[in-house]
Each structure stands twice: as structure tokens, then as C-alpha cells.
Design a protein around this motif. Structure first.
Motif, mmCIF file in Angstrom:
data_model
loop_
_atom_site.group_PDB
_atom_site.id
_atom_site.type_symbol
_atom_site.label_atom_id
_atom_site.label_comp_id
_atom_site.label_asym_id
_atom_site.label_seq_id
_atom_site.Cartn_x
_atom_site.Cartn_y
_atom_site.Cartn_z
ATOM 1 N N ILE A 1 0.966 -1.169 -0.056
ATOM 2 C CA ILE A 1 0.058 0.039 0.074
ATOM 3 C C ILE A 1 1.039 1.411 0.206
ATOM 4 C CG2 ILE A 1 -1.511 1.529 1.549
ATOM 5 C CD1 ILE A 1 -2.693 -1.360 2.280
ATOM 6 N N ALA A 2 1.888 1.289 0.868
ATOM 7 C CA ALA A 2 2.863 2.481 0.772
ATOM 8 C C ALA A 2 3.413 2.877 -0.434
ATOM 9 C CB ALA A 2 3.913 2.146 1.921
ATOM 10 N N TYR A 3 3.921 1.592 -1.155
ATOM 11 C CA TYR A 3 4.360 1.971 -2.609
ATOM 12 C C TYR A 3 3.454 2.317 -3.651
ATOM 13 C CZ TYR A 3 9.096 0.556 -1.651
ATOM 14 O OH TYR A 3 10.454 0.429 -1.149
ATOM 15 N N GLY A 4 2.300 1.843 -3.418
ATOM 16 C CA GLY A 4 1.026 1.893 -4.103
ATOM 17 C C GLY A 4 0.496 3.449 -4.200
ATOM 18 N N VAL A 5 0.263 3.747 -2.858
ATOM 19 C CA VAL A 5 -0.200 5.288 -2.790
ATOM 20 C C VAL A 5 0.932 6.057 -3.107
ATOM 21 C CG1 VAL A 5 -0.929 6.717 -1.052
ATOM 22 C CG2 VAL A 5 -1.736 4.547 -0.771
ATOM 23 N N PHE A 6 2.229 5.843 -2.451
ATOM 24 C CA PHE A 6 3.209 7.178 -3.062
ATOM 25 C C PHE A 6 3.274 7.132 -4.498
ATOM 26 C CE2 PHE A 6 7.749 7.780 -4.124
ATOM 27 C CZ PHE A 6 7.757 9.287 -3.703
ATOM 28 N N THR A 7 3.615 5.840 -5.165
ATOM 29 C CA THR A 7 3.867 6.044 -6.494
ATOM 30 C C THR A 7 2.721 6.281 -7.535
ATOM 31 O OG1 THR A 7 5.420 4.265 -6.227
ATOM 32 C CG2 THR A 7 5.150 4.573 -8.340
ATOM 33 N N PHE A 8 1.472 5.959 -6.984
ATOM 34 C CA PHE A 8 0.565 6.326 -8.022
ATOM 35 C C PHE A 8 0.036 7.809 -7.764
ATOM 36 C CE2 PHE A 8 -4.151 6.358 -8.659
ATOM 37 C CZ PHE A 8 -4.181 5.894 -9.820
ATOM 38 N N VAL A 9 -0.093 8.270 -6.630
ATOM 39 C CA VAL A 9 -0.307 9.748 -6.294
ATOM 40 C C VAL A 9 0.793 10.604 -7.074
ATOM 41 C CG1 VAL A 9 -0.419 11.582 -4.613
ATOM 42 C CG2 VAL A 9 -1.634 9.152 -4.335
ATOM 43 N N ALA A 10 1.987 10.177 -6.744
ATOM 44 C CA ALA A 10 3.118 11.156 -7.239
ATOM 45 C C ALA A 10 3.176 11.068 -8.892
ATOM 46 C CB ALA A 10 4.377 10.711 -6.741
ATOM 47 N N SER A 11 2.759 9.876 -9.424
ATOM 48 C CA SER A 11 2.896 9.459 -10.886
ATOM 49 C C SER A 11 1.644 10.458 -11.032
ATOM 50 C CB SER A 11 2.676 8.402 -11.116
ATOM 51 O OG SER A 11 3.680 7.491 -10.830
ATOM 52 N N LEU A 12 0.465 10.491 -10.748
ATOM 53 C CA LEU A 12 -0.745 11.020 -11.020
ATOM 54 C C LEU A 12 -0.327 12.638 -11.259
ATOM 55 C CD1 LEU A 12 -3.971 9.772 -9.605
ATOM 56 C CD2 LEU A 12 -3.631 9.999 -11.963
ATOM 57 N N ILE A 13 0.301 13.162 -10.208
ATOM 58 C CA ILE A 13 0.700 14.523 -10.092
ATOM 59 C C ILE A 13 1.762 15.043 -11.235
ATOM 60 C CG2 ILE A 13 1.966 16.349 -8.762
ATOM 61 C CD1 ILE A 13 0.890 14.815 -6.271
ATOM 62 N N VAL A 14 2.786 14.106 -11.433
ATOM 63 C CA VAL A 14 3.544 14.456 -12.617
ATOM 64 C C VAL A 14 2.797 14.269 -13.945
ATOM 65 C CG1 VAL A 14 5.632 13.697 -13.663
ATOM 66 C CG2 VAL A 14 5.400 13.407 -11.068
ATOM 67 N N TRP A 15 1.891 13.249 -14.194
ATOM 68 C CA TRP A 15 1.242 13.292 -15.440
ATOM 69 C C TRP A 15 0.275 14.416 -15.637
ATOM 70 C CZ3 TRP A 15 3.644 10.589 -18.572
ATOM 71 C CH2 TRP A 15 4.213 9.223 -18.396
ATOM 72 N N PHE A 16 -0.148 14.815 -14.648
ATOM 73 C CA PHE A 16 -1.331 16.076 -14.712
ATOM 74 C C PHE A 16 -0.431 17.374 -15.049
ATOM 75 C CE2 PHE A 16 -4.873 13.434 -12.653
ATOM 76 C CZ PHE A 16 -5.719 13.816 -13.660
ATOM 77 N N ILE A 17 0.642 17.501 -14.151
ATOM 78 C CA ILE A 17 1.607 18.708 -14.576
ATOM 79 C C ILE A 17 1.736 18.885 -16.220
ATOM 80 C CG2 ILE A 17 3.592 19.848 -14.000
ATOM 81 C CD1 ILE A 17 3.359 18.994 -11.114
ATOM 82 N N LEU A 18 2.531 17.477 -16.622
ATOM 83 C CA LEU A 18 3.027 17.452 -17.898
ATOM 84 C C LEU A 18 1.870 17.548 -18.960
ATOM 85 C CD1 LEU A 18 5.489 14.278 -17.544
ATOM 86 C CD2 LEU A 18 5.965 16.543 -18.191
ATOM 87 N N LYS A 19 0.630 17.212 -18.539
ATOM 88 C CA LYS A 19 -0.385 17.445 -19.369
ATOM 89 C C LYS A 19 -0.643 18.771 -19.420
ATOM 90 C CE LYS A 19 -5.097 15.544 -20.148
ATOM 91 N NZ LYS A 19 -6.066 14.478 -19.704
ATOM 92 N N ALA A 20 -0.850 19.544 -18.441
ATOM 93 C CA ALA A 20 -1.118 20.713 -18.451
ATOM 94 C C ALA A 20 -0.101 21.698 -19.092
ATOM 95 C CB ALA A 20 -1.339 21.211 -16.969
ATOM 96 N N VAL A 21 1.404 21.304 -18.872
ATOM 97 C CA VAL A 21 2.555 22.244 -19.156
ATOM 98 C C VAL A 21 2.868 21.912 -20.944
ATOM 99 C CG1 VAL A 21 4.777 22.862 -18.894
ATOM 100 C CG2 VAL A 21 3.267 22.320 -16.990
ATOM 101 N N MET A 22 2.878 20.608 -21.087
ATOM 102 C CA MET A 22 3.371 20.602 -22.457
ATOM 103 C C MET A 22 2.245 19.551 -23.448
ATOM 104 S SD MET A 22 6.679 18.369 -20.912
ATOM 105 C CE MET A 22 7.628 18.112 -22.844
ATOM 106 N N GLY A 23 1.483 19.003 -22.740
ATOM 107 C CA GLY A 23 0.556 17.900 -23.321
ATOM 108 C C GLY A 23 1.392 16.641 -23.394
ATOM 109 N N ILE A 24 0.661 15.738 -23.240
ATOM 110 C CA ILE A 24 1.228 14.573 -23.329
ATOM 111 C C ILE A 24 0.569 13.519 -24.405
ATOM 112 C CG2 ILE A 24 1.814 14.277 -20.692
ATOM 113 C CD1 ILE A 24 -0.619 12.594 -20.249
#
Lengths: 439, 439, 439
Positions: free
Chosen positions: A389-412
Motif C-alpha cells: 500500500i505504501a508503494y502504491g499510494v506514493f507512486t500512484f499519487v506522485a505519478s498522477l501529479i507528474v502526469w497532470f502537470i505534464l499534461k497541463a504544461v506540454m501536453g502528453i
């Protein structure tokens, strides 16, 4: 016939010394093999396991290149060689010392650049109870690249090159090393008794979580899910995909075997060989299980299921490849094969488009493998679930944040037109198979 | 720059101990490298040679996948990964202990499941004069898989999947281990002085005999022999076939080198290297010979002959890769190349349809290699012939019986329509190259 | 469960002795691991590095096969397996003892056939301060094959098979060993202080010079340069080219790591691992640099540039893979990537048609790597330039002479019609992909 003389190929001072080990011993009363043998063997283990795991980069590239359509193959190749290269640089720059920090609170520390042992390091200056820094760094580095490769497969055929590579920078330089430090860096999960020998969770499910987040943010390929139907998009080269699977299987001997982290005692080298045998068994069991299940369920054996079944078997045994018997490895791997056959359609039902089956193989089988430790290892179910759960929550949330930022900033995501054309021509202007006309 | 700390990746008790070898020595007065060094080196040899021979599974898959027509490539991939997996399971279940039985009458004993050394086995409990069970099991296991791969190539493009896999079960669980025990298990042929260092006969000709029996029972592909003519059915991907050959060549260093069965003395490690050099030379000689002969005989160099020439050179040197000089290896391998160029057409004249040339390469060159032992080894021609005949009669007859039973019980050949369509669509519903239109 | 007995696989006298090392020690008071350990480890290093470098033959074949058009793939495969085989034979016949002569004037000596250590050589008769002859011979042999592979790539798609192979005979039997003796055989350049650890010059630029001479004599492919324009002739299989690059990268760990020439001390094995880490870093940096530069300069990332960038990074670090820090390896490799991106178009402007980019990668980056030694090693710029020029003049002139002789005697270029048809059908009568219709 002439006399054969020993070549003297290099003339560096270190090498010149090194060809006279016995003379050196005589002069310096240097330590004997009882003292240095384990260091030499373990350093060799890391070099050997390291090149095997390195080759998994080729395995991922071939597997993924074989499972995408031919119009996206050049892109898949480009992503895979680029992500490996980026991982190599980021892990040197910050990752390795973030993951294995010297002074550590157990949760978080950002490290600096990796510094190798001096050239020709003396026995007095070397970590005689372990191995050389270079071998350890190399071995750990090829692991992080595997994590990023998992992501590249799931998101194939519609993600832009550069945002993907930016994600790879974050994943390999920060996300993976930070969460990795919790366990392998001696952090809080390691303290808590979590057990993950070679990384069912630390490597594979982390890659899987990052891929899952990306697949959700990115959305499925055009035309994959229409009118409630799942439209198959067959891979363009199953020979290549099979080659990739065999290469990954080969590399896994290094992945799991090298994770013994020692080869200089009777017990250690025997354990390495035990791990080889168990790893092989789990892969075989996963493949056979997927073969039989695909026959039973779909009435036709399905090669892609067999390939992913073998890989799921490998992921399943990765959390504890040492302790199980061969029979234990067989059934642990077999369950991995079952997981793949049942969860590949499940993801499709959820309209999560995972091009190569990376999420079932690396995330779902990775979770299973981490749980399976309780049957042969010493970990408790509670601790294992906590780690998962620890790895899942951290990685999934951190990844979501990075993907959303990338989507907003440069489009993915590439444009619809570019996706239909294929990324090779639209993004790169270069086809992988320019002469083979498309059916 | 932060200080680099040794990672502590695993927390199992065994691993925790293992990173402190010297401390352990101090406490227990544990044996030094003079005692344990040979065990460690030989166990490592088996692990290393084992992964090389494992990779031959990929080599066979690529070679065979490249030499069949594109409509049968998915099937060939499926067979090859499935047969390896089946071999891994059967050899654990019964094969290994059938082949290397503890209590043995010299002819026949069925063994039980393989049991590995305990985790972290102590020097007192390990076979210090040999290697760990895990390494030995793994090394022997990948050999049996090679035998089954030989069969899959010869019978390609018309055999059904499941009967083939049933045959693989019998071959890898029973036939190969039983006959193998005669020589490598210390049985009657070994007692009689038969010599087969790494298996020209025990592995390669056994695979060849099983393939020959199958090819006879199965019959040739539709349209292969019509009106007294041999119709070429060119392989679909010679780049893949070449890759497969190179992978097999690579794996052969493990196949022959590992068969030294020891690496912990000056003599042994030197012998391993001697075997590497000889093995490479025989392959090179086989390739060059086939190249020149195909130019002379057919007026055009023939790549498939060159590939099979290299493989025939490798098979030829496998019965005695240690004793010959480099020149000896050259001419032994060259004769292997000659055999391929002359016997591939011969089989066609007999209307025995061997899709990839497996019978010339593995059976005919295997016989040759076993005979060639008399020039450098200590075996007599009579004994060598006796061994060749014993393996031939047993394997050919047993295979014939199994093939006939399979034919009667479940049928071994696809329908004419399915064969013309190709096995990929008719049996598996999945093309290997769905986008490359067929010329 | 039956008892597991140690198999006794071979019955040769040597092997029978070898499984009782401790007994042997007891009888003979044989040397312990402090004395024989370094020999064993170094011999193992050569075997291991040797099989890795061997596999580069497959890497070159796949890279080149992927970068030529499909009508010339069978020929490229034929050339690559044939040249490796020829190199193996020539290096045994004369090359090895020419390159490492026993009695040497520093400039030139023709050696005889290679003679291996006796079977089961005793510690007293072995070169305990180095390694077995077999391992050393095998390791050096695979290097010479790499040199010839470089030539085959540059001259693809228009050179005839047999003259190319004759050139390979001269190159691997004479040219490479003679010039190699100047440095690695202890000759005049070695005496002068020239430094080339693993062969940026001795191997790679030599291959590059030979290729350059051939490309000039042979002329460009038909239609490559018309009306002042460069017409792209895209490679037929970029998945294969990527695979080839990964295989070469893998092999390079053996190429550079094995060139440490010792693994039996703490310093040596640590240095081997240091070389692994540095080699990997240089490749990664070359790839990333070429990726970024191709984006900036051509507005599209170029996969073939990325692949060649990785290879140029590898060639660049080959002259000194030990001394640099990881950051040093990064920038040395990055400059290699820059060189590729700038010099591939340059060659086209000079109308020198190098099909796969072998000259930029191996010659230009090889020169750079040899110069870069001055930043971390102990060599002077003057000495390095002297070595570069000496190898360049000798190899280029000798190659020109051989190419001109071959042109005059047997012709080196296929007819225009044959070139347009493709070498596969015209020279070999066998297509690599007979079923994939050409677009």
C-alpha cells in the motif's frame, strides 16, 4: 610455432601493477583470498548480474516493439533506448545516493552524484565485506531502468516522446529512489520487517503504478473501445515479442540472482544457484498456466498470454526467489500466470488501455508475489500489505501529479491525426519497416 | 557528494549473515578458499553456463521462426516457449533424478522430484568436491530443453500444438533422462568407456532421432514433394534465422564449457577456456566450409547452409571439445559443414521433410562428432559406435511408438485446409506479422 | 524423494581428476588460492568478456541488417557470419602470434599457429601471473572480428561477397595483427607511451580506416548522390537495428571490462566494475546527446542518430574507460554523440557513402576517444596524435592497396543491374523476407 608471450595490452600504472599480484603480495603482505575472495566474488556477481539486467532493456524494447503496430515501432525503440540512457544519467546524478543514503532518517534524503572507488583501490580502502561501489552502482542502475521500461510499454502508441522522457527523469531520478530507500536503503519499511528480495514491489509494482496512473490520465488509444466493444489491435511482430520475452527471462537470472548481494561463501553461491532454479521454475509455470488457461477459456492457445504468463511468473517469484522450494516456485509462478489471463480482460473492461499488458504482469503479479512471501519467508501478511500500500499510494499519487502537470504544461498526447498516422511518421518522420507494405 | 553507504537490500536471515563472511569465519573457523574455492567456482560455472544454454531456447525459437513461412511463425514461437517450460517442469518432477539416480542398476531408475540444497547451506553440508544442487540442476535442465527444441524445428508447419507438447513431456521427463543416465548418470555406457563430453549423442543425436521418427510418422508438408520434384519453401525471415544461429553459437560456450563440470583449479579453468576456443573454431570451420561448398556445388553461396554449417560444426565438436588442438577442432567442424551440405538434399530425396535442417545438423553431425572422439580422446571406435547405436535404437523406437500412439489417440497433423491456411490463423487465431502483406 | 548423487558426466582423465581438487591438493601440496586465485579469476574474466564480445558479431549483423534495404539483408547476414568465421581461422593461423610475438623487434613479426595450454595444465606450467592461453586467445580473437564487422557495414549494398571476404582475410590475419602488435604486442608505440586501453584506435579506428578506404574505392550506391542531392535510403528494419545496438552495448562491457586483463585482486575486480559503470555512462550520454541534437538540428528526433550516438559514446570511452570519473565518461561520451550528428552529413557532402554510419562512429569517435585519454590518463597529446596518425596511415594505405588489387583482379562491385535488383537475389538467389511485399 613461435613461443606465445603474454600480451601486455595496457600501460596504465594500475594495470601494470595488477598483472603482478603475487609479487605485490610478497612485498606488501597483502590479504589472501580468505579475506578478499568474498569481495572479488560479490563484485563479479554484480558485474555479471548487472550485464544480464542491462540486457533486459533490449528485452523490453523487443517485447514492446513486437506488441505495438508497425506504425509506432520506431517510436517505441526511441523511447526505450532513451529512457535507459536517461535512467543511467539520473541515477548517477542523484538516484543512487538518494536510494542508499549515508545518513538517513528512514524516509527521505536526496543524495548527490555517485563517486566510484579509486582506480586500483587497495584492499584496505575497499568494502571488503561487500563489493566495489562501481559494481553495486551498476547493478542498482539497471534495476531503475527496468522500472521505466514498464511504463513505456503500457503507454505506447499515443504518448508524445518528450513528456514521456520527462516522466522518466522524475521516475528514475526521484520517485523510484525515494521509495526504494524505504526498503533497500534501510528505511522505515525495512525496519518494519517488509520483505521484497529482488523487487516485486520495489521495482515491478512501482513501474506498474506509474504506468497505471499514466494510462488513466492519457486515456485509451483511438478506436480501442467503441460501442462497448474492445477492438483488438494486434502486435505487429510476435517473433520480436517472443525474443523480448526470452531476453527478459534471461535477464531475470541476474535480477533475482544478483539480489543475493553476495557470492563469496558456500551458502551465498549456493543461494544464487537456488534462485536461478526457482526463477526459472516460476517463469515456466507461469507460461504453462497461461497456455492451458487460454486454451480452456478462449478455446485457442494465445501466444501473447503465454509470453505475459512467463513474465508474470517471473515477477511473482521476485519478492522471494530464495526461500521457496521448486514446487513453491512452481505454484507461485502459476498463480502469476492465472492473474495475467484474468486481469488483461479486466483492464479492458475498465477501459484502461495497457498496450502490452504491463500492468497485469508487473503490478498485479507484483502484488501477488509480495504477498506470497508469507508462505516461505518470514514476513507477516500485515507488513507485506503495508508495504504494498505504501508503494502504491506514493507512486500512484506522485505519478498522477507528474502526469497532470505534464499534461497541463506540454501536453502528453499526440493529436488524433498523428495517432492515426502513427507516431513514427508524425513525430519522428521515420518508419521502422518502410518497405513492408501494410495489409 | 554524500558518503556512499553499502545498501542493505535484503533482510532475510541468510542474507544478513552472508554479508559478513569474515566475521563468520572468525567465529566458526570456517573453511578457507583453498577448501571452498573450487565449490564456489564450479557453482558459478554452472550458473553462468546455465544462463548461456538457457538463452539457446531463444536461439532455437529465432532460427526456427526465421526458417518457417510467416503463416506458421506464431505457432513456432508458442511451441518453443511452451516446450522449454514443460521441460523445466518435467525435469524437476522426474527427469533430473532419473538421469542422475542415487542408487542405480546402470540401466533404468525413475527418480523423484529434485530437492535443492537448504538455503544458506553450510560448507559441511555442501558437496565441496563438486557444486550446489541448484546450479547442477539448472545446468542439466537447460540441456534437456535443447533436445526438445531440435524436434520442434524438424516438424514445423504441420504438426498440431498439443500432441507435440505431449511428446515433449515424454521426451524431457522420461526418454532423454533414461538414456542420459546410461552415460552421464554413470550407467552401463559410461562403464563401457563410451565418451561424449557435452552431448553430441546424448543431447543432439537424441533430439535428431526423435525428430526423424516424428518426420517419418508425420509425413512431409503439403506440396513439398510433387511429381518427383522438391519444391523449396523459403524461410520468411533470414535475419531472424541468423540471429538465432548467433545466439545458439553463444549458448554453446556454456554448453561445452560448462560440461567441464569444474572451474576451481588451474587445470579446470584452463580447460574451460580451451573448450571455448575449440568450440568457436569448429563453428567457424563449419560455416566457412558450408559457404565454400555451397558456392562450388550450387554456384551461389547459401546463407541457410552457412548457418546450418556453423551449427553442424558446433554439434561435431560437442562430443570432445577439450582434447583436440585448434587444428583438430577446425577439421572436425569442417566435416560437420560438409555433412550438412550433402545430407540436406539427401533427406529431401528420401522425402523426409525436415523444415529447418535439424536432422542433418543434430543427428548426422552428432554421429560424426561422436566418432571423431577417437582421433583425440581415449575412446575406441567400437565403443563409440555401440553408444551411437544404443541411443539411436532406443530413442528412435521409443519415439516412433509415442508418435504412433499420439497419432492414434489425438491425431498429430492439422487438416489440409488448416495447413494451407497456416497454423497461426487456423490453430491459434493470431498472425505473427499481421500487417505485412504476403507477396 | 530420492537421494541426489553428483552426476559424473565425463570420463576423460582430466575431468576425472578435476572433480577431486582437494584430494589432488593433499597429494601434491598444490598451490592454494592465494597463488592460483588470480589466474583463475583472470581466465574467467577472459572467458566471460570473450563471450560478450563474441555476441557483438550478432550485434553488428543485426545493426547492419536493419540499416540496409530489405533486398540486401541476406547478403549482409552472409557477410557477417562469414567474416567472423574467417577472422577466427586467420587469427589462429597467424594473427594472434603476429600480434603478440614472442621475439619482437617492435615493428613487425609474423607468427605461427596458436598453440593452447595442454589439457589440464598444471599450476607449474601455467602463466600464473596472467591467464590461460585459450582464454587470452579467445578474448583477442573476438576483438579482431569486431574490426572486420565495421568494414562490412560501411560497404554494404554494393560490394561483392568474395572480394569482401578476401579483404577480411588480409585484415584479420595481417593488417590488424601487425598494427596491433605496435601497441598491445609491446611494440614501438607502446614503448613510446601511446595509450589505448581497449582499442578506440587499435580496433575501432582501424576498422574505420579500412572502411573509409573501401568506401572511396568502391564509390557510393547508385542513386545515393544525384544532382547535388543526398537521397535517403532508409533502413528496412529499425527494430533489428535497435536490437543490434543493444547487443553491441552489452558486448562492450566485455570489450572494455575484459581489457583490464586481470580480475584476481581487489584493485582489479574493482577496476573492472568501474569500467562497466563508465562504459555504460558514455553510451547513455552519447545516446541522449544525439537525441537532443537531432531534435534541435533536424526538428525531429532521429532514431538512427540515437543508436549511432550510443555507439559513438562507447567507442569514445574505449581508449580510457578506467581512469575517468562518471562525469568524465559522461562528457567524453556526449562528445561522441555530437561527432556522429555532425559527421554523418559531412560524409554525405563528400559523397562518401557509408551505409550504416560506421566511419563516424568508429573512426571519428575513435580518434576523439584516443585524444580524450589526455584528460584523465597519463598520455601526452603528442603521443596520442602520433599513434592515431600511425594507425591511420598504415591502415588506410594498406587498405587502399588491397582494395585496388582486389578491384583489378576480381572486381569488387556488383553490376548496376545486380545492385538495383539487390544483392540477395542477384548474388545469392535468396531473399531475406520473401513474403513481405515491398512498398
Amino acid at each position: 610455432m613461435t613461443t606465445i608471450m603474454k600480451p601486455f595490452k595496457t600501460l596504465t600504472a594500475a594495470a601494470a601493477l595488477s598483472v603482478l599480484p603475487m609479487a605485490a603480495f610478497a612485498q606488501d603482505a597483502a590479504p589472501g583470498f580468505d579475506e578478499i575472495g568474498p569481495y572479488i566474488m560479490t563484485t563479479l556477481l554484480f558485474c555479471m548480474a548487472g550485464f544480464l539486467v542491462f540486457f533486459m532493456a533490449a528485452g523490453f524494447a523487443m517485447l514492446e516493439g513486437g506488441l505495438v503496430r508497425s506504425k509506432n515501432v520506431t517510436m517505441q525503440m526511441t523511447k526505450n533506448i532513451a529512457l535507459f540512457s536517461i535512467a543511467a544519467i539520473m541515477y548517477w546524478l542523484v538516484g543512487f545516493n538518494t536510494m542508499y543514503p549515508g545518513d538517513f532518517n528512514g524516509y527521505f534524503a536526496i543524495g548527490g552524484q555517485t563517486v566510484l572507488d579509486a582506480v586500483g583501490v587497495s584492499a584496505a580502502d575497499a568494502a571488503l565485506d561487500y563489493a566495489s561501489v562501481g559494481s553495486d552502482f551498476f547493478f542498482q542502475l539497471v534495476f531503475v531502468a527496468a522500472t521505466a521500461s514498464i511504463v513505456s510499454g503500457a503507454l505506447a502508441e499515443r504518448i508524445k516522446l518528450w513528456p514521456f522522457l520527462v516522466f522518466a527523469i522524475v521516475l528514475t531520478g526521484f520517485m523510484y529512489p525515494i521509495s526504494g530507500s524505504w526498503q533497500w536503503g534501510g528505511g522505515w519499511l525495512s525496519e518494519a520487517g517488509f520483505s521484497d528480495f529482488a523487487g516485486s514491489t520495489v521495482v515491478h509494482s512501482v513501474g506498474g503504478w506509474a504506468a497505471l496512473a499514466g494510462a488513466i490520465v492519457l486515456g485509451p488509444r483511438l478506436g480501442k473501445y467503441t460501442d462497448g466493444r474492445v477492438n483488438p489491435m494486434p502486435g505487429s511482430n510476435l517473433a520480436l515479442a517472443t525474443l523480448g520475452t526470452f531476453i527478459l527471462w534471461l535477464g531475470w537470472f541476474g535480477f533475482n540472482g544478483g539480489s543475493q548481494l553476495a557470492m563469496g561463501t558456500v551458502g551465498d553461491v549456493s543461494d544464487v544457484s537456488r534462485i536461478f532454479a526457482n526463477t526459472n521454475m516460476a517463469a515456466a509455470a507461469g507460461a504453462v498456466t497461461a497456455l492451458i488457461l487460454s486454451q480452456v477459456m478462449f478455446k485457442k492457445p494465445d501466444l501473447t498470454m503465454v509470453l505475459n504468463g512467463a513474465l508474470a511468473g517471473l515477477v511473482s517469484i521476485t519478492a522471494e526467489p530464495l526461500a521457496p522450494t521448486l514446487f513453491g516456485s512452481l505454484w507461485i509462478g502459476a498463480v502469476g500466470g492465472v492473474i495475467v489471463v484474468f486481469t488483461v480482460p479486466l483492464l479492458d473492461r475498465l477501459k484502461i488501455d495497457d498496450v502490452v499488458g504491463a500492468i497485469p504482469v508487473h503490478l498485479f503479479a507484483g502484488i501477488w508475489g509480495t504477498i506470497a512471501v508469507i508462505f516461505y519467508g518470514e514476513a507477516s501478511l500485515g507488513t507485506q500489505l503495508m508495504g504494498i500500500i505504501a508503494y502504491g499510494v506514493f507512486t500512484f499519487v506522485a505519478s498522477l501529479i507528474v502526469w497532470f502537470i505534464l499534461k497541463a504544461v506540454m501536453g502528453i498526447r499526440v493529436s488524433e491525426e498523428d495517432e492515426l498516422t502513427g507516431l513514427d511518421m508524425s513525430e519522428l518522420g521515420m518508419e521502422a519497416y518502410p518497405e513492408f507494405s501494410k495489409g
